[in-house]
Design an enzyme around this catalytic site. Sequence first.
Site, PDB file in Angstrom:
ATOM      1  N   SER A  92       0.833  -1.208   0.000  1.00  0.00           N
ATOM      2  CA  SER A  92       0.000   0.000   0.000  1.00  0.00           C
ATOM      3  C   SER A  92       0.862   1.250   0.000  1.00  0.00           C
ATOM      4  O   SER A  92       0.459   2.271  -0.552  1.00  0.00           O
ATOM      5  CB  SER A  92      -0.876   0.050   1.248  1.00  0.00           C
TER       6      SER A  92
ATOM      7  N   HIS B 181      -2.068  -3.424  -6.529  1.00  0.00           N
ATOM      8  CA  HIS B 181      -2.665  -3.044  -5.242  1.00  0.00           C
ATOM      9  C   HIS B 181      -4.163  -3.319  -5.242  1.00  0.00           C
ATOM     10  O   HIS B 181      -4.941  -2.597  -5.870  1.00  0.00           O
ATOM     11  CB  HIS B 181      -2.371  -1.568  -4.952  1.00  0.00           C
TER      12      HIS B 181
ATOM     13  N   GLU C 135      -5.063  -1.262  -8.490  1.00  0.00           N
ATOM     14  CA  GLU C 135      -4.179  -0.209  -8.997  1.00  0.00           C
ATOM     15  C   GLU C 135      -2.873  -0.872  -9.418  1.00  0.00           C
ATOM     16  O   GLU C 135      -2.198  -1.493  -8.595  1.00  0.00           O
ATOM     17  CB  GLU C 135      -3.911   0.815  -7.897  1.00  0.00           C
TER      18      GLU C 135
ATOM     19  N   ASN D 196      -4.984   5.847  -1.933  1.00  0.00           N
ATOM     20  CA  ASN D 196      -4.506   6.335  -0.636  1.00  0.00           C
ATOM     21  C   ASN D 196      -3.911   7.733  -0.757  1.00  0.00           C
ATOM     22  O   ASN D 196      -3.968   8.516   0.194  1.00  0.00           O
ATOM     23  CB  ASN D 196      -3.480   5.377  -0.040  1.00  0.00           C
TER      24      ASN D 196
HETATM   25  N1  LIG Z   1      -5.161  -4.514   4.995  1.00  0.00           N
HETATM   26  C1  LIG Z   1      -5.424  -3.662   4.001  1.00  0.00           C
HETATM   27  O1  LIG Z   1      -6.389  -2.901   4.020  1.00  0.00           O
HETATM   28  C2  LIG Z   1      -4.533  -3.646   2.787  1.00  0.00           C
HETATM   29  C3  LIG Z   1      -5.046  -3.161   1.572  1.00  0.00           C
HETATM   30  C4  LIG Z   1      -4.245  -3.181   0.443  1.00  0.00           C
HETATM   31  C5  LIG Z   1      -2.947  -3.647   0.549  1.00  0.00           C
HETATM   32  N2  LIG Z   1      -2.455  -4.092   1.742  1.00  0.00           N
HETATM   33  C6  LIG Z   1      -1.087  -4.610   1.775  1.00  0.00           C
HETATM   34  O2  LIG Z   1      -1.128  -6.031   1.737  1.00  0.00           O
HETATM   35  C7  LIG Z   1      -0.025  -6.581   2.466  1.00  0.00           C
HETATM   36  C8  LIG Z   1      -0.528  -7.531   3.531  1.00  0.00           C
HETATM   37  O3  LIG Z   1      -1.406  -6.865   4.377  1.00  0.00           O
HETATM   38  P1  LIG Z   1      -2.446  -7.651   5.316  1.00  0.00           P
HETATM   39  O4  LIG Z   1      -3.362  -6.632   5.865  1.00  0.00           O
HETATM   40  O5  LIG Z   1      -3.005  -8.810   4.582  1.00  0.00           O
HETATM   41  O6  LIG Z   1      -1.457  -8.166   6.461  1.00  0.00           O
HETATM   42  P2  LIG Z   1      -1.641  -9.385   7.481  1.00  0.00           P
HETATM   43  O7  LIG Z   1      -0.801  -9.083   8.653  1.00  0.00           O
HETATM   44  O8  LIG Z   1      -3.086  -9.700   7.673  1.00  0.00           O
HETATM   45  O9  LIG Z   1      -1.016 -10.650   6.690  1.00  0.00           O
HETATM   46  C9  LIG Z   1       0.343 -10.801   6.408  1.00  0.00           C
HETATM   47  C10 LIG Z   1       0.643 -12.292   6.310  1.00  0.00           C
HETATM   48  O10 LIG Z   1       1.969 -12.434   5.806  1.00  0.00           O
HETATM   49  C11 LIG Z   1       2.596 -13.512   6.498  1.00  0.00           C
HETATM   50  N3  LIG Z   1       4.018 -13.333   6.409  1.00  0.00           N
HETATM   51  C12 LIG Z   1       4.800 -12.424   7.035  1.00  0.00           C
HETATM   52  N4  LIG Z   1       6.089 -12.581   6.695  1.00  0.00           N
HETATM   53  C13 LIG Z   1       6.131 -13.609   5.819  1.00  0.00           C
HETATM   54  C14 LIG Z   1       7.178 -14.246   5.100  1.00  0.00           C
HETATM   55  N5  LIG Z   1       8.428 -13.837   5.221  1.00  0.00           N
HETATM   56  N6  LIG Z   1       6.854 -15.259   4.276  1.00  0.00           N
HETATM   57  C15 LIG Z   1       5.571 -15.665   4.137  1.00  0.00           C
HETATM   58  N7  LIG Z   1       4.548 -15.108   4.804  1.00  0.00           N
HETATM   59  C16 LIG Z   1       4.816 -14.085   5.630  1.00  0.00           C
HETATM   60  C17 LIG Z   1       2.059 -13.415   7.907  1.00  0.00           C
HETATM   61  O11 LIG Z   1       2.183 -14.628   8.594  1.00  0.00           O
HETATM   62  C18 LIG Z   1       0.603 -13.018   7.654  1.00  0.00           C
HETATM   63  O12 LIG Z   1      -0.223 -14.155   7.556  1.00  0.00           O
HETATM   64  C19 LIG Z   1       0.768  -5.393   2.989  1.00  0.00           C
HETATM   65  O13 LIG Z   1       1.792  -5.077   2.081  1.00  0.00           O
HETATM   66  C20 LIG Z   1      -0.275  -4.286   3.014  1.00  0.00           C
HETATM   67  O14 LIG Z   1       0.283  -2.991   2.901  1.00  0.00           O
HETATM   68  C21 LIG Z   1      -3.231  -4.114   2.861  1.00  0.00           C
END
Ligand SMILES: NC(=O)c1ccc[n+]([C@@H]2O[C@H](COP(=O)([O-])OP(=O)(O)OC[C@H]3O[C@@H](n4cnc5c(N)ncnc54)[C@H](O)[C@@H]3O)[C@@H](O)[C@H]2O)c1
Lengths: 291, 217
Positions: free
Chosen positions: A120, A141, A153, A191
């Site tokens: 993000s 994204h 995106e 964003n």
């Molecule tokens: N939550 C949102 O609203 C949103 C929206 C768009 C994009 N994002 C992006 O998506 C990504 C994930 O966000 P999220 O909210 O799903 O996070 P989250 O914390 O729910 O999930 C992350 C997952 O990644 C796993 N993980 C961490 N390190 C790892 C590794 N080295 N190898 C394999 N797995 C690993 C964790 O165990 C976890 O299950 C981020 O980059 C975030 O910026 C989030």
Amino acid sequence: MTPIKTVGVAGSGTMGAGIAIVAARAGFRTIVYDTREDALARARKQTEGFFAKSVERRKLTVGQVDTILGNMSATTDIGGLKACDIVIEAVFEDLKVKHAVCAALDDVCPPHTLFASNTSTLSITEIAAGSGREDRFVGMHFCLPAQLMKLVEMSPGLRTSESSFDAAWDFCKAMGQVPVRTKDNPGFILNYFLVPFNNDAIRLVEAGVAAPADIDRAIKTALGYPMGPLELLDLVGLDTHLLVAEALYASTHEPRAAVPALVKRMIAAGQLGRKTGQGFYTYGGAAMFGG
Amino acid sequence: MFYQLIDTGNSRSFSARHALLESAQTDGDVVIIIGEKVGHALQTLDGSERKTAVLIELGAESLGMHTGESRGAEGSNLLGFSRFRLGTDEPTRLVEVVRQPGSPATALAAAKEIFEGAGLEMAVCGDFDGRIVDRLVRPYYNAALKRLDEGLATADDLDMTLKLGLGYPEGPIALLERTGLEHHYDMTHALFEATGDPAYAPARRARVAKLRAETKA
Ligand SMILES: NC(=O)c1ccc[n+]([C@@H]2O[C@H](COP(=O)([O-])OP(=O)(O)OC[C@H]3O[C@@H](n4cnc5c(N)ncnc54)[C@H](O)[C@@H]3O)[C@@H](O)[C@H]2O)c1
């Protein structure tokens, strides 16, 4: 370009689980990788629940769901992604973690595999720089909740080849999503506009221009937005808003991206929004009252 | 609630037939003054202090222009209001009602009863430049126009992102071009002058539209 048939999703959290549903539902063989067994188990349970609802709502048949679920697998071994034509990473929002995952993927995946990041707030070019395949790296994204929101995106990094970008773009459409093209710019489009807008709304509250309920009502009535900015912030959570806004401000230094002081005070007071029962509004159960 | 209406002409809030105008009486507990010359009508109004509320239509000016101000203690039965409207678009259902620190609850309650009775939605705000909506959305519209110039994305992709991502009924570029970029210039120019905040400095595209409109005129 090798046609994309097998999709890898690295990270099985909130976003990864949703992205995997999108890919599998569109007929791609989908492999989800996470270091944590419990994250994979939770996602599998949520995925089954989601598709059970799709059957209830007559969007899919039982047979279709069986095929989709049969096409989905999970692994805690990164080597399990070696057959993927594209891997979308959705691991923690941390450049070091993303670099480590991408470098390890570069070792296991064949040369044609495209890498995509769901970041993000980080730069696609910076993540790609640690991936070993900057030319085959794109930003994808998705929006929360990914399984319901069509928008993606898409941004090329500075060294992304046009053919890789085009292949990822076509793949995005083949998943039934709606891609938009944006530069590798902090916050991309959504964003970049939303975070400062929400900060401005908080500043109106801070300055006593109007009460949250009046601000939300004004915006919804005047512009037809489905939610007012302060309702939306309560839903997102002020802690999450702080993280995204601080990341955006750190990379743009634009005054409107700077987090208003009220946010930190509300967080200190435990007023994070819906999840703590109090934010700009007070919540009893799921219903909203007062403001 | 009975209310009297004084129309001084060329109201931007009520430029066409509306239930609020049609339900007015020759006298009442509340007086509503609309149009371009509310200041003059207010000065010649007799017995206004005995009314539950006197509601005057505001343009870009502060309510304090009509009441005078001292020590932040202002507040009377006189409230300001304006129906939100973007450029050449019709007025929306939103009425922004401007209060002062000491405005009585009875005056606000009367305004709410009348406006909501006429099918409008009311949002109360303090006596701030741009009130709620213009104060909040103009910097965002400026940013969208600026980013379009800088090639962040095409106009269609910018609009599509905000529609699909946030459920906005219309993207910012389509909205501003439909309702007149020159009007966005007028509003941001006034807000920039009033606040000195660069976020309100009119975007280049709005300035161009304004200059072209002036040249044509
Ligand atoms: N939550 C949102 O609203 C949103 C929206 C768009 C994009 N994002 C992006 O998506 C990504 C994930 O966000 P999220 O909210 O799903 O996070 P989250 O914390 O729910 O999930 C992350 C997952 O990644 C796993 N993980 C961490 N390190 C790892 C590794 N080295 N190898 C394999 N797995 C690993 C964790 O165990 C976890 O299950 C981020 O980059 C975030 O910026 C989030």
